[in-house]
Design a protein around this motif. Structure first.
Motif, PDB file in Angstrom:
ATOM      1  N   THR A  67       0.839  -1.189   0.000  1.00  0.00           N
ATOM      2  CA  THR A  67       0.000   0.000   0.000  1.00  0.00           C
ATOM      3  C   THR A  67       0.876   1.241   0.000  1.00  0.00           C
ATOM      4  O   THR A  67       1.771   1.366   0.834  1.00  0.00           O
ATOM      5  CB  THR A  67      -0.910   0.039   1.249  1.00  0.00           C
ATOM      6  OG1 THR A  67      -1.715  -1.141   1.274  1.00  0.00           O
ATOM      7  CG2 THR A  67      -1.799   1.274   1.239  1.00  0.00           C
ATOM      8  N   SER A  68       0.637   2.141  -0.924  1.00  0.00           N
ATOM      9  CA  SER A  68       1.331   3.432  -0.933  1.00  0.00           C
ATOM     10  C   SER A  68       0.331   4.501  -0.524  1.00  0.00           C
ATOM     11  O   SER A  68      -0.786   4.569  -1.063  1.00  0.00           O
ATOM     12  CB  SER A  68       1.890   3.731  -2.324  1.00  0.00           C
ATOM     13  OG  SER A  68       2.791   4.807  -2.265  1.00  0.00           O
TER      14      SER A  68
ATOM     15  N   GLU B 288      -2.403   4.037  -3.843  1.00  0.00           N
ATOM     16  CA  GLU B 288      -2.372   2.852  -4.697  1.00  0.00           C
ATOM     17  C   GLU B 288      -2.122   1.610  -3.865  1.00  0.00           C
ATOM     18  O   GLU B 288      -1.431   1.665  -2.830  1.00  0.00           O
ATOM     19  CB  GLU B 288      -1.276   3.002  -5.764  1.00  0.00           C
ATOM     20  CG  GLU B 288      -1.011   1.793  -6.629  1.00  0.00           C
ATOM     21  CD  GLU B 288      -2.159   1.359  -7.515  1.00  0.00           C
ATOM     22  OE1 GLU B 288      -3.325   1.737  -7.238  1.00  0.00           O
ATOM     23  OE2 GLU B 288      -1.901   0.623  -8.491  1.00  0.00           O
ATOM     24  N   GLN B 289      -2.692   0.484  -4.320  1.00  0.00           N
ATOM     25  CA  GLN B 289      -2.458  -0.814  -3.710  1.00  0.00           C
ATOM     26  C   GLN B 289      -2.317  -1.860  -4.812  1.00  0.00           C
ATOM     27  O   GLN B 289      -2.873  -1.707  -5.905  1.00  0.00           O
ATOM     28  CB  GLN B 289      -3.619  -1.213  -2.780  1.00  0.00           C
ATOM     29  CG  GLN B 289      -3.760  -0.308  -1.558  1.00  0.00           C
ATOM     30  CD  GLN B 289      -4.904  -0.722  -0.662  1.00  0.00           C
ATOM     31  OE1 GLN B 289      -6.065  -0.621  -1.053  1.00  0.00           O
ATOM     32  NE2 GLN B 289      -4.588  -1.181   0.541  1.00  0.00           N
ATOM     33  N   ASP B 290      -1.578  -2.921  -4.500  1.00  0.00           N
ATOM     34  CA  ASP B 290      -1.440  -4.019  -5.449  1.00  0.00           C
ATOM     35  C   ASP B 290      -1.249  -5.305  -4.651  1.00  0.00           C
ATOM     36  O   ASP B 290      -0.872  -5.260  -3.470  1.00  0.00           O
ATOM     37  CB  ASP B 290      -0.253  -3.780  -6.391  1.00  0.00           C
ATOM     38  CG  ASP B 290      -0.374  -4.567  -7.690  1.00  0.00           C
ATOM     39  OD1 ASP B 290      -1.312  -5.383  -7.816  1.00  0.00           O
ATOM     40  OD2 ASP B 290       0.480  -4.367  -8.579  1.00  0.00           O
TER      41      ASP B 290
ATOM     42  N   THR C 183       4.082  -0.601  -6.773  1.00  0.00           N
ATOM     43  CA  THR C 183       3.040   0.181  -6.114  1.00  0.00           C
ATOM     44  C   THR C 183       3.547   1.582  -5.781  1.00  0.00           C
ATOM     45  O   THR C 183       2.858   2.583  -6.034  1.00  0.00           O
ATOM     46  CB  THR C 183       2.577  -0.528  -4.830  1.00  0.00           C
ATOM     47  OG1 THR C 183       2.112  -1.841  -5.159  1.00  0.00           O
ATOM     48  CG2 THR C 183       1.452   0.233  -4.150  1.00  0.00           C
TER      49      THR C 183
ATOM     50  N   ARG D 106       4.029   3.762  -9.034  1.00  0.00           N
ATOM     51  CA  ARG D 106       2.784   4.314  -9.575  1.00  0.00           C
ATOM     52  C   ARG D 106       2.310   5.496  -8.731  1.00  0.00           C
ATOM     53  O   ARG D 106       1.871   6.519  -9.270  1.00  0.00           O
ATOM     54  CB  ARG D 106       1.709   3.229  -9.650  1.00  0.00           C
ATOM     55  CG  ARG D 106       1.892   2.246 -10.788  1.00  0.00           C
ATOM     56  CD  ARG D 106       0.625   1.465 -11.067  1.00  0.00           C
ATOM     57  NE  ARG D 106       0.316   0.515 -10.022  1.00  0.00           N
ATOM     58  CZ  ARG D 106       0.630  -0.783 -10.060  1.00  0.00           C
ATOM     59  NH1 ARG D 106       1.282  -1.274 -11.100  1.00  0.00           N
ATOM     60  NH2 ARG D 106       0.292  -1.585  -9.065  1.00  0.00           N
ATOM     61  N   ALA D 107       2.392   5.359  -7.419  1.00  0.00           N
ATOM     62  CA  ALA D 107       1.937   6.447  -6.546  1.00  0.00           C
ATOM     63  C   ALA D 107       2.767   7.703  -6.758  1.00  0.00           C
ATOM     64  O   ALA D 107       2.230   8.818  -6.844  1.00  0.00           O
ATOM     65  CB  ALA D 107       1.999   6.008  -5.083  1.00  0.00           C
TER      66      ALA D 107
ATOM     67  N   TRP E 184       1.914   9.253 -10.253  1.00  0.00           N
ATOM     68  CA  TRP E 184       0.603   9.906 -10.267  1.00  0.00           C
ATOM     69  C   TRP E 184       0.626  11.213  -9.476  1.00  0.00           C
ATOM     70  O   TRP E 184       0.003  12.198  -9.875  1.00  0.00           O
ATOM     71  CB  TRP E 184      -0.467   8.961  -9.723  1.00  0.00           C
ATOM     72  CG  TRP E 184      -0.717   7.782 -10.612  1.00  0.00           C
ATOM     73  CD1 TRP E 184      -0.411   7.676 -11.946  1.00  0.00           C
ATOM     74  CD2 TRP E 184      -1.277   6.530 -10.229  1.00  0.00           C
ATOM     75  NE1 TRP E 184      -0.768   6.433 -12.414  1.00  0.00           N
ATOM     76  CE2 TRP E 184      -1.301   5.706 -11.396  1.00  0.00           C
ATOM     77  CE3 TRP E 184      -1.778   6.011  -9.036  1.00  0.00           C
ATOM     78  CZ2 TRP E 184      -1.810   4.403 -11.382  1.00  0.00           C
ATOM     79  CZ3 TRP E 184      -2.282   4.719  -9.018  1.00  0.00           C
ATOM     80  CH2 TRP E 184      -2.293   3.928 -10.177  1.00  0.00           C
TER      81      TRP E 184
ATOM     82  N   VAL F  93      -8.026   9.617  -7.573  1.00  0.00           N
ATOM     83  CA  VAL F  93      -6.879   9.407  -8.458  1.00  0.00           C
ATOM     84  C   VAL F  93      -7.375   9.356  -9.899  1.00  0.00           C
ATOM     85  O   VAL F  93      -8.122   8.439 -10.272  1.00  0.00           O
ATOM     86  CB  VAL F  93      -6.110   8.121  -8.111  1.00  0.00           C
ATOM     87  CG1 VAL F  93      -4.882   7.972  -9.011  1.00  0.00           C
ATOM     88  CG2 VAL F  93      -5.703   8.115  -6.648  1.00  0.00           C
TER      89      VAL F  93
ATOM     90  N   HIS G 153      -6.486   8.473 -13.341  1.00  0.00           N
ATOM     91  CA  HIS G 153      -5.485   7.719 -14.099  1.00  0.00           C
ATOM     92  C   HIS G 153      -5.386   8.259 -15.516  1.00  0.00           C
ATOM     93  O   HIS G 153      -6.326   8.747 -16.093  1.00  0.00           O
ATOM     94  CB  HIS G 153      -5.841   6.224 -14.141  1.00  0.00           C
ATOM     95  CG  HIS G 153      -5.862   5.614 -12.769  1.00  0.00           C
ATOM     96  ND1 HIS G 153      -6.896   4.833 -12.327  1.00  0.00           N
ATOM     97  CD2 HIS G 153      -4.990   5.686 -11.740  1.00  0.00           C
ATOM     98  CE1 HIS G 153      -6.659   4.422 -11.078  1.00  0.00           C
ATOM     99  NE2 HIS G 153      -5.508   4.939 -10.703  1.00  0.00           N
TER     100      HIS G 153
END
Length: 299
Positions: free
Chosen positions: A234-235, A249-251, A275, A278-279, A282, A297, A299
């Motif tokens: 988790t970010s 963001e989460q993955d 993760t 991407r954070a 963005w 967010v 995208h």
């Protein structure tokens, strides 16, 4: 000599080298009719060509969010003044920046290298819109890595007795280096409430767990003990509440009963890297807007 008739001299053709600037405008305000019309109309009045537009109204918070990319020859001062007039009418909070401008970023680390390596690589080779202006480590282990990428390394040890002085040093670096974003790339220290408030909305952390599960230390061991079938990362933005800031963001990665804790750690590092990347991207692209304890967010 015979008379010679000459054509009148033609004026030079106008130059077309001056290209428009592409701006990114983000805004939030109480939701009401007419916001999109007002914003797009204002941009059109300044010869703006909208190249990307996203909006979201949250019925829960009653807030409206918008992100617009626009090309225009208008100067920043002219455009900002026009946005300000619309913002006053709609009680907007807004930002304006040049699309793709690298965000001045400070990375904080401890001993784990995988997230730092990934961010340094993406800045250099994948054109992530950040300018990493330095690396801060509470241990010296990653100094050579930072220097390999040409980044200044600042060793700032932290103990219970020196935590206040260490955070003063961090504040000094943020001010001197004109830092816009701080990234905790597996930085294994907790920031004080005061520092979290000072840098609110400008510090991104990667937590090696799929929050809100398995907070704090040793999350992979906790997950293994529970026999999870998914591990994740988790970010989120950092707040004074440990591991509870707004999630960006989460993955996840699927696992099964045969995996040892070491397997979960290895798989988890891959999830953490992508993760966090991407954070950070963005955020740097102004795609993340705060909505209380949540994020919007685009995208």
């Amino acid at each position: 000599m015979a008379d010679v008739t000459t054509e009148p001299t033609q004026p030079p053709a106008p130059t077309t080298d001056h290209r428009p600037t592409e701006w990114v405008l983000t805004l939030s305000c109480p939701d009401r009719p007419g916001i999109v019309h007002a914003v797009s109309g204002m941009l059109a009045q300044h010869d703006g060509n909208i190249t990307e537009s996203q909006q979201f109204g949250n019925p829960g918070s009653g807030l409206f969010f918008m992100r617009v990319q626009v090309e225009t020859h208008a100067a920043r001062e002219e455009l900002a003044a026009a946005i300000g007039e619309v913002a006053d009418r709609f009680e907007m909070t807004w930002t304006l920046d040049v699309v793709g401008r690298p965000v001045r970023t400070l990375i904080m680390v401890s001993k784990a290298a995988h997230c730092l390596v990934d961010l340094l690589y993406r800045e250099r080779n994948q054109k992530m819109p950040v300018e990493i202006v330095g690396v801060v480590g509470n241990h010296p282990d990653l100094a050579e890595l930072a220097e390999f990428y040409g980044k200044p390394f600042h060793h700032v040890p932290v103990t219970a007795a020196t935590k206040s002085q260490a955070e003063d040093r961090l504040r000094e670096l943020v001010d001197r280096l004109d830092v816009e974003l701080v990234v905790l790339a597996r930085y294994m220290q907790i920031l004080s409430d005061d520092l979290c408030r000072d840098l609110a909305g400008h510090v991104i952390n990667i937590h090696h767990s799929f929050l809100p599960s398995f907070k704090g230390a040793r999350p992979y061991a906790q997950a293994h003990e529970r026999g999870v079938k998914l591990i994740g990362a988790t970010s989120h933005y950092v707040t004074g509440d440990l591991d509870e800031g707004p999630i960006i963001e989460q993955d996840v990665e699927r696992v099964d009963h045969s995996r040892a804790v070491s397997d979960l750690v290895a798989l988890g590092e891959d999830v953490e890297r992508r993760t966090l990347a991407r954070a950070v991207r963005w955020h740097a692209e102004h795609r993340v807007l705060l909505d209380g304890h949540r994020t919007v967010v685009f995208h």
